[in-house]
Design a protein around this motif. Sequence first.
Motif, PDB file in Angstrom:
ATOM      1  N   PRO A 116      -1.732   6.459  -2.038  1.00 55.54           N
ATOM      2  CA  PRO A 116      -1.148   6.590  -0.702  1.00 55.54           C
ATOM      3  C   PRO A 116      -0.528   7.971  -0.507  1.00 55.54           C
ATOM      4  O   PRO A 116      -0.244   8.684  -1.469  1.00 55.54           O
ATOM      5  CB  PRO A 116      -0.074   5.497  -0.683  1.00 55.54           C
ATOM      6  CG  PRO A 116       0.273   5.283  -2.110  1.00 55.54           C
ATOM      7  CD  PRO A 116      -0.968   5.583  -2.906  1.00 55.54           C
ATOM      8  N   THR A 161      -4.575   7.024   2.892  1.00 54.04           N
ATOM      9  CA  THR A 161      -4.641   6.581   1.502  1.00 54.04           C
ATOM     10  C   THR A 161      -6.015   6.963   0.970  1.00 54.04           C
ATOM     11  O   THR A 161      -7.027   6.644   1.582  1.00 54.04           O
ATOM     12  CB  THR A 161      -4.448   5.052   1.396  1.00 54.04           C
ATOM     13  OG1 THR A 161      -3.146   4.730   1.890  1.00 54.04           O
ATOM     14  CG2 THR A 161      -4.599   4.579  -0.047  1.00 54.04           C
ATOM     15  N   LEU A 198      -6.116   3.611  -5.613  1.00 56.45           N
ATOM     16  CA  LEU A 198      -5.610   3.883  -4.274  1.00 56.45           C
ATOM     17  C   LEU A 198      -4.415   4.818  -4.402  1.00 56.45           C
ATOM     18  O   LEU A 198      -3.471   4.518  -5.146  1.00 56.45           O
ATOM     19  CB  LEU A 198      -5.155   2.597  -3.581  1.00 56.45           C
ATOM     20  CG  LEU A 198      -6.212   1.714  -2.934  1.00 56.45           C
ATOM     21  CD1 LEU A 198      -7.243   1.231  -3.920  1.00 56.45           C
ATOM     22  CD2 LEU A 198      -5.559   0.554  -2.231  1.00 56.45           C
ATOM     23  N   THR A 204       0.809  -1.223   0.000  1.00 59.69           N
ATOM     24  CA  THR A 204       0.000   0.000   0.000  1.00 59.69           C
ATOM     25  C   THR A 204       0.840   1.269   0.000  1.00 59.69           C
ATOM     26  O   THR A 204       0.336   2.347   0.263  1.00 59.69           O
ATOM     27  CB  THR A 204      -0.937   0.015   1.224  1.00 59.69           C
ATOM     28  OG1 THR A 204      -0.151  -0.066   2.406  1.00 59.69           O
ATOM     29  CG2 THR A 204      -1.928  -1.136   1.161  1.00 59.69           C
TER      30      THR A 204
END
Length: 124
Positions: free
Chosen positions: A55, A63, A53, A34
């Motif tokens: 981050p 995120t 997504l 992530t």
Amino acid sequence: MQDLEIYIRDLPAGAVSRWLGSHLDNLELEDGVTSSFVKGAGVYEGERLRISLYPGAFGKRFTSVVIEGAKLPWNTDLDCARSAWRSMDTEIRCSPGDWKEGEPVEDEKWWRLDHRGEQQVVWN
């Protein structure tokens, strides 16, 4: 095209795919790491959705999760945030829904969902 956007604090690896896996068909999301941008897809009621997504949003600890498509599993960012909170049990934030691109955000309130409940707060 509609979109939903929420912010997840200290996102655990794999948490988004575990959460969305119970709401979408044919989920394709490699979120085992992530720390970098992740792009994926899924299907909801026969419509393909894009999932992104990002981050490092808002001070690196959050995120941003963006879900885009013609049909979405939730009607509002807050509904989406509630679902994510139930699944992940970590702080989730989202816009109250009345902000428009280009408007100032200095005193804007955000929804914060965490172990203290749901509250509108200034981000910082």
